[in-house]
Design an enzyme around this catalytic site. Structure first.
Site, PDB file in Angstrom:
ATOM      1  N   ASN A  58       0.863  -1.137   0.012  1.00  0.00           N
ATOM      2  CA  ASN A  58       0.085  -0.004  -0.077  1.00  0.00           C
ATOM      3  C   ASN A  58       0.842   1.375  -0.147  1.00  0.00           C
ATOM      4  O   ASN A  58       0.568   2.246  -0.579  1.00  0.00           O
ATOM      5  CB  ASN A  58      -0.880  -0.065   1.161  1.00  0.00           C
ATOM      6  CG  ASN A  58      -1.968  -1.200   1.253  1.00  0.00           C
ATOM      7  OD1 ASN A  58      -2.233  -1.519   0.112  1.00  0.00           O
ATOM      8  ND2 ASN A  58      -2.733  -1.087   2.199  1.00  0.00           N
ATOM      9  N   ARG A 417      -6.013   0.865 -12.791  1.00  0.00           N
ATOM     10  CA  ARG A 417      -4.326   1.118 -12.434  1.00  0.00           C
ATOM     11  C   ARG A 417      -3.846  -0.428 -11.906  1.00  0.00           C
ATOM     12  O   ARG A 417      -4.325  -0.881 -11.413  1.00  0.00           O
ATOM     13  CB  ARG A 417      -4.496   2.300 -11.505  1.00  0.00           C
ATOM     14  CG  ARG A 417      -2.978   2.288 -11.073  1.00  0.00           C
ATOM     15  CD  ARG A 417      -3.058   3.579 -10.109  1.00  0.00           C
ATOM     16  NE  ARG A 417      -3.487   4.965 -10.759  1.00  0.00           N
ATOM     17  CZ  ARG A 417      -4.250   5.696  -9.994  1.00  0.00           C
ATOM     18  NH1 ARG A 417      -4.724   5.552  -8.796  1.00  0.00           N
ATOM     19  NH2 ARG A 417      -4.534   6.914 -10.747  1.00  0.00           N
ATOM     20  N   HIS A 447     -16.054   1.593 -14.071  1.00  0.00           N
ATOM     21  CA  HIS A 447     -15.933   0.845 -13.021  1.00  0.00           C
ATOM     22  C   HIS A 447     -17.233  -0.241 -12.563  1.00  0.00           C
ATOM     23  O   HIS A 447     -16.942  -0.923 -11.509  1.00  0.00           O
ATOM     24  CB  HIS A 447     -15.774   1.813 -11.945  1.00  0.00           C
ATOM     25  CG  HIS A 447     -14.948   1.353 -10.482  1.00  0.00           C
ATOM     26  ND1 HIS A 447     -15.628   1.354  -9.380  1.00  0.00           N
ATOM     27  CD2 HIS A 447     -14.023   0.605 -10.258  1.00  0.00           C
ATOM     28  CE1 HIS A 447     -14.830   0.599  -8.382  1.00  0.00           C
ATOM     29  NE2 HIS A 447     -13.881   0.046  -8.987  1.00  0.00           N
ATOM     30  N   TYR A 480     -11.970 -10.919  -0.711  1.00  0.00           N
ATOM     31  CA  TYR A 480     -12.603  -9.665  -0.676  1.00  0.00           C
ATOM     32  C   TYR A 480     -13.988  -9.797  -0.302  1.00  0.00           C
ATOM     33  O   TYR A 480     -14.838 -10.674  -0.739  1.00  0.00           O
ATOM     34  CB  TYR A 480     -12.665  -8.799  -2.234  1.00  0.00           C
ATOM     35  CG  TYR A 480     -11.468  -8.269  -2.446  1.00  0.00           C
ATOM     36  CD1 TYR A 480     -10.298  -8.439  -1.929  1.00  0.00           C
ATOM     37  CD2 TYR A 480     -11.505  -7.296  -3.499  1.00  0.00           C
ATOM     38  CE1 TYR A 480      -9.050  -7.980  -2.418  1.00  0.00           C
ATOM     39  CE2 TYR A 480     -10.265  -6.727  -3.965  1.00  0.00           C
ATOM     40  CZ  TYR A 480      -9.253  -6.925  -3.564  1.00  0.00           C
ATOM     41  OH  TYR A 480      -7.955  -6.629  -3.780  1.00  0.00           O
ATOM     42  N   ARG A 576     -14.291   1.839   5.136  1.00  0.00           N
ATOM     43  CA  ARG A 576     -12.941   1.111   5.525  1.00  0.00           C
ATOM     44  C   ARG A 576     -11.738   2.058   5.399  1.00  0.00           C
ATOM     45  O   ARG A 576     -10.725   1.896   6.097  1.00  0.00           O
ATOM     46  CB  ARG A 576     -12.967   0.124   4.643  1.00  0.00           C
ATOM     47  CG  ARG A 576     -11.635  -1.202   4.634  1.00  0.00           C
ATOM     48  CD  ARG A 576     -11.378  -1.846   3.584  1.00  0.00           C
ATOM     49  NE  ARG A 576     -10.520  -0.975   2.376  1.00  0.00           N
ATOM     50  CZ  ARG A 576     -10.843  -1.330   0.969  1.00  0.00           C
ATOM     51  NH1 ARG A 576     -11.697  -2.118   0.725  1.00  0.00           N
ATOM     52  NH2 ARG A 576     -10.266  -0.631   0.278  1.00  0.00           N
TER      53      ARG A 576
END
Length: 715
Positions: A58, A417, A447, A480, A576
């Site tokens: 990250n 990305r 998206h 996820y 989140r």
């Protein structure tokens, strides 16, 4: 900080700098929460190592995208202020004060806590100096056979210009001594295709004992083989991060696919934004690197520990199930199990089907597309693909559908990305199979996650839709948390057809019967419903909003939530990642509570609940409340119209997340987070653990009544 605020309805008054948390600093707080999971001993040991790896990955992406963008602003002397009133330069200064200490804290934790914990489990991370003679001999053999053939030492002198240092590469800055010329610099790139942690043999290895050494230390120990005839004086590791945000001028491009490919090549050569070194590197070598990489001293990050610790994920491959989360088998809803007597289209006609991954199997989605590809009555399939992953069964089924005579149209988002290269490969494979492939609308990312199936039945053509909050990716569907809906409701299906006409052809449609679609009207639809909740509360004092999302950044949405709070509406936000709203401020946001859940599974679903005076509305979808989602992407929010499913989402999902006292943190007005703890005498409640063992809907399609005393009455 004092907030002298009075009730206001003006958006400009409600997004003043002092009531808006800086987006970038909020992201740092998010990654700090990821690091907290690595520190939490309730997680199995190798899961904690994985959290530390995620933290560092990250961190890399943040530097390459967000910090790089701020640096560009600073260089260009952009004077536009962020919503919290900072220039790009001021944001850079604030970030650097936070980032380096946090990065150093992770290295200290690795060295002082995780490494000893691993050693206690007979997993040893060694320095080369710790190896005995037998182990060093084994490392020399490994170096000669596996590493040496792929190394390319690069001298730096008048005949050898300073080499290009590729993005995310790990390197050694080498200084050698020469009797004739004195000190001479060179660079050695550590091969990225080889393991970062090299297994080291242990004498009498039994019981699964494992040992590893860092590859850069093995290379450094054998530099004499790369520079024969010279004395190796010094070597120091360094790592470079470059600007990785591809700039795409679609208006100047006749072929978007070729433009993206060119952008991927250019990403390797983006400007350097960060140079990471160890404290042992002397100043003269730091200065040499800074000068040749065209960096300022402020772009240097000094880290006392391994560079690029995202590679720690390699340790997760160790076969030690006792050091990982217990495995579980995702459920398949009873009515969607194969061999139940009804095909999947008949099942969807009976009632809408709500899917909850990873607790329920993603195979249901694969089965839906497989049925569409093989059913002789299906005429057409249309689908969006954003992040597909490798070895995708979805792509294979779309190719099979073409072979079976179906008309198949797929929108592949090339601008996803860090997945651009993968998506280019899939796009070309689909085109070769005869699929109609399009790349979306100019200037926008697509998206939205949606698949449409057109089927001929006895009474005419019928449409079936799968909507999702997550990608059509089998791999991420296991880790996820996402929600999906299978439906054949005519209004939703008509909206979906209109959406695909917008994506694949020419359309000026700006309104839909049921969907909220960005960038056309999603923000306006959300604000309209928030304002409606204010009116409801003024009439009946029971206004209520519960929103779950990844990020809350958009100033206009935040201003609308502030207005709702000023009116007394009870608002629970489960965010989140980044949240730029300040909760709990008297006179502004005192009825707003913000929680973040970071746990075993990545909370990825977006859920928007509106109490609406008892006539509840719930929307699910792909959109976070961010400017990029609302203005720069094609996004969808889709309604849950089945009252049983709405009840399940409200009581068995949202309220249980709000009751979590294991994974949750609560945002404070100053931008910091504190852990949410259970009340005295109450056992901790882990919502994700509950979802593993409990479906949202019972076998009789009933909703399990909440029994958790920790569920707040206001929720």
């Amino acid at each position: 900080m004092q907030y002298n605020l009075t009730p206001s309805t003006a958006t400009s008054e409600l997004i003043r700098p002092e009531v808006y948390i800086n987006r970038e600093l909020s992201w740092i707080e998010f990654n700090r929460r990821v690091f907290h999971e690595a520190r939490d001993p309730r997680h199995p040991l190798l899961e904690r190592v994985k959290f530390l790896s995620i933290f560092d990955t990250n961190f890399d992406e943040f530097i390459m995208i967000r910090l790089a963008g701020l640096k560009d602003q600073s260089v260009a002397h952009v004077t536009t202020l962020s919503p919290d009133g900072r220039t790009g330069e001021q944001q850079l200064e604030a970030l650097r004060k936070e980032l380096t200490p946090l990065l150093q804290e992770t290295r200290h934790f690795w060295r002082k806590e995780l490494m000893p914990a691993l050693a206690a489990e007979h997993i040893y991370i060694l320095d080369y100096e710790q190896l005995d003679a037998v182990q060093r001999s084994a490392m020399q053999t490994y170096f000669e056979n596996e590493i040496f053939p792929v190394l390319t030492p690069l001298a730096v002198d008048s005949g050898h210009p300073f080499p290009h240092i590729s993005n995310r590469s790990l390197n050694l800055a080498v200084m050698i001594t020469d009797v004739l010329h004195g000190e001479r610099p060179a660079r050695v790139k550590v091969p990225p295709a080889l393991p970062r942690l090299i297994p080291v043999p242990l004498n009498g290895n039994q019981g699964g004992n494992r040992a590893f050494v860092w590859i850069e230390q093995v290379v450094a120990a054998h530099l004499s083989m790369l520079f024969p005839g010279f004395d190796i004086w010094e070597s120091y590791p360094f790592r470079v991060l470059r600007d990785a945000d591809i700039e795409i001028r679609e208006d100047d491009s006749s072929d978007l696919l070729e433009t993206i490919e060119q952008g991927l090549r250019e990403r390797r050569f983006g400007s350097v934004v960060d140079l990471a070194v160890n404290p042992s590197m002397p100043q003269r070598i730091r200065d040499l690197l800074l000068e040749n990489l065209e960096l300022e001293p402020s772009d240097l990050t000094v880290v006392d520990g391994p560079l690029g610790m995202g590679d720690l994920v390699e340790l997760y491959k160790i076969e030690r199930p006792d050091l990982k989360y217990p495995s579980f088998v995702p459920r398949t809803p009873p009515e969607l199990r194969k061999g139940q007597g009804l095909d999947i289209f008949q099942t969807i006609r009976q009632r809408d089907q709500l899917l909850h991954q990873p607790y329920e199997s993603f195979d249901v989605v694969v089965d839906f597309l497989q049925a569409a590809a093989r059913d002789p009555h299906v005429l057409a399939i249309k689908q969006t693909l954003y992040r597909v992953g490798t070895n995708s069964p979805i792509v294979g089924l779309l190719q099979e559908a073409v072979e079976n005579g179906k008309q198949v149209a797929v929108l592949v988002e090339l601008k996803a990305r860090f997945d651009e290269e993968n998506n280019i490969e899939w796009a070309r494979a689909l085109e070769r199979a005869g699929v109609h492939v399009v790349y979306g609308l100019q200037g926008l990312k697509t998206h939205a996650k949606v698949a449409l199936v057109v089927r001929r039945e006895a009474d005419g053509l019928h449409r079936y839709v799968h909507y999702s909050t997550g990608n059509y990716n089998v791999g991420t569907a296991r880790i996820y948390e996402d929600l999906g809906l299978l439906t054949c409701r005519p209004e939703l299906c008509a909206d979906t057809s209109a959406l695909f006409n917008l994506l694949t052809g020419y359309s000026r449609q700006s309104s839909y019967q049921r969907l909220l679609v960005a960038p056309l009207g999603l923000r306006a639809g959300m604000i309209e419903r928030i304002e409606r909740e204010i009116v409801v509360h003024q009439k009946s004092s029971n206004g209520q909003l519960i929103f779950k999302m990844n990020s809350l950044v958009d100033p206009r949405i935040i201003a609308a939530l502030y207005r709702a709070s000023q009116a007394g509406v009870q608002i629970d936000l489960i965010v989140r990642g980044m949240c730029c709203l300040r909760p709990g401020i008297p006179g502004l946001s005192e009825t707003i509570r913000v929680r973040s859940i970071v746990g075993r599974f990545l909370e990825h679903s977006r859920i928007y609940y509106f109490g609406n005076g008892g006539n509840e509305e719930i929307f699910l979808g792909s959109a976070d409340m961010m400017q990029r989602n609302l203005d720069g992407r094609v996004e969808t929010l889709f309604p849950i119209e089945d009252p049983v499913l709405r009840l399940a989402l409200r009581d068995n999902l949202l309220k249980r997340l709000l009751a979590d006292t294991v994974n949750a943190c609560e945002l404070q007005a100053d931008g910091s987070y504190v852990r949410v703890l259970s009340d005295p005498g109450e056992p901790p409640f882990d919502a994700q653990g509950w979802f593993i063992t409990n479906p949202l809907l019972g076998p009789d399609l009933s909703v399990t009544a909440p029994t958790i005393s920790a569920i707040p009455s206001g929720a």
